[in-house]
Design an enzyme around this catalytic site. Structure first.
Site, mmCIF file in Angstrom:
data_model
loop_
_atom_site.group_PDB
_atom_site.id
_atom_site.type_symbol
_atom_site.label_atom_id
_atom_site.label_comp_id
_atom_site.label_asym_id
_atom_site.label_seq_id
_atom_site.Cartn_x
_atom_site.Cartn_y
_atom_site.Cartn_z
ATOM 1 C CG ASN A 4 -1.741 1.211 1.398
ATOM 2 O OD1 ASN A 4 -1.836 2.022 0.472
ATOM 3 N ND2 ASN A 4 -2.364 1.365 2.559
ATOM 4 C CE LYS B 75 -0.198 3.291 4.708
ATOM 5 N NZ LYS B 75 -0.160 3.391 6.142
ATOM 6 C CG HIS C 5 -5.840 1.762 4.953
ATOM 7 N ND1 HIS C 5 -5.442 2.794 5.760
ATOM 8 C CD2 HIS C 5 -4.822 0.874 4.935
ATOM 9 C CE1 HIS C 5 -4.220 2.532 6.203
ATOM 10 N NE2 HIS C 5 -3.820 1.371 5.706
ATOM 11 C CD GLU D 118 -3.151 5.505 6.506
ATOM 12 O OE1 GLU D 118 -3.087 5.533 5.262
ATOM 13 O OE2 GLU D 118 -2.282 4.947 7.214
ATOM 14 C CD GLU E 103 -3.506 -2.685 7.218
ATOM 15 O OE1 GLU E 103 -2.332 -2.831 6.862
ATOM 16 O OE2 GLU E 103 -4.194 -1.711 6.886
ATOM 17 N N GLY F 257 2.107 2.184 10.837
ATOM 18 C CA GLY F 257 3.076 3.271 10.729
ATOM 19 C C GLY F 257 3.723 3.667 12.053
ATOM 20 C CB SER G 80 4.800 -1.770 12.211
ATOM 21 O OG SER G 80 4.354 -0.448 12.474
HETATM 22 P P1 PGA Z 1 2.673 0.273 7.662
HETATM 23 O O1 PGA Z 1 1.242 0.483 6.955
HETATM 24 O O2 PGA Z 1 3.230 -1.016 7.113
HETATM 25 O O3 PGA Z 1 3.480 1.475 7.265
HETATM 26 O O4 PGA Z 1 2.427 0.184 9.128
HETATM 27 C C1 PGA Z 1 0.387 -0.593 6.746
HETATM 28 C C2 PGA Z 1 -0.891 -0.112 6.127
HETATM 29 O O5 PGA Z 1 -1.333 1.001 6.449
HETATM 30 O O6 PGA Z 1 -1.508 -0.813 5.309
#
Ligand code: PGA
Length: 244
Positions: free
Chosen positions: A6, A8, A92, A94, A162, A168, A207
């Protein structure tokens, strides 16, 4: 195993192009792993051109649930489908938290993606408070019930677990917690759809890195990853891809 990246809101077109050139020359097709990328939608024409004839799949990070209409700034599934996508990321964290997408909207998006013959990748996960107060499984149940409420058969569904607090942040859920939640999701799917629920891929995200992916890949009912930060460099994406 599905190894999904992803991106983003990262990279420019020339950076995306350079990434794909490097990826194509380095990625050896695997009989056990599928590479899947979610770039920003403006790069989809580039992905379509660059990845034609390769075993690398790609999808969109979001979509609108209507096919067309007065929805300024939005993109419909039929529009995205024209670029050769296989999958659309839905819900997601976000999108849920920064853009206030509701479970009702997400259910309609899942349904729109299925109607177009594509695969919805629905994200679920608890936030820090819900985890601390022991509400993780309640939250997951609610998100599954609502998000999949318009789905009749689970054939092309993919689910990503997730934990919001792990995205993140560098904090990863423990192997025990991942096992517990993935088993819970599997049981929920089987209870709803019988044996068809066994075939739904369950991805872990939050992460994920080349360092922790092996341990997580070995957990029962982990059928792949959704990778954010660690997918932005070809070398670290490939390290993860190759490790599964
Ligand atoms: P990350 O993001 O691996 O940077 O924690 C995962 C995601 O948001 O799908």
């Amino acid at each position: 195993m599905i190894v999904a990246a992803n991106w983003k809101m990262n990279k420019t077109l020339s950076e995306a192009q350079a990434y794909l050139t490097e990826l194509k020359s380095a990625l050896a097709p695997s009989p056990t792993a599928q590479a899947l990328f979610f770039p920003p939608a403006v790069f989809l024409p580039c992905f379509q051109k660059e990845l034609q004839g390769t075993p690398i799949f790609f999808g969109a990070q979001n979509c609108h649930f209507e096919a067309s209409g007065a929805f300024t700034g939005e993109m419909s599934v039929p529009m995205l489908k024209d670029f050769g996508i296989s999958t659309v990321l839905i819900g997601h964290s976000e999108r849920r938290h920064i853009f206030s997408e509701t479970d009702a909207m997400l259910a309609k998006k899942v349904s729109a993606v299925l109607k177009a013959g594509l695969s919805p990748l629905l994200c679920v996960g608890e936030n820090e408070d819900e985890r601390v107060f022991g509400k993780t499984l309640d939250r997951i149940t609610h998100q599954l019930e609502q998000g999949l409420s318009l789905v009749e058969t689970p054939e092309s569904i993919v689910i990503a677990y997730e934990p919001v607090w792990a995205i993140g942040t560098g904090k990863v859920a423990s192997a025990k917690d991942i096992w517990r939640v993935h088993q819970f999701i599997r049981d929920w799917l089987v209870q709803k759809w019988g044996d068809s629920g066994l075939a739904v891929p369950l991805l872990y995200g939050g992460s994920l890195t080349a360092q922790n992916c092996k341990e997580i890949a070995a957990i029962e009912n982990v059928n792949g990853f959704l990778i954010g930060g660690a997918s932005l460099k070809v070398s670290s994406y490939l390290e993860i891809f190759q490790s599964v």
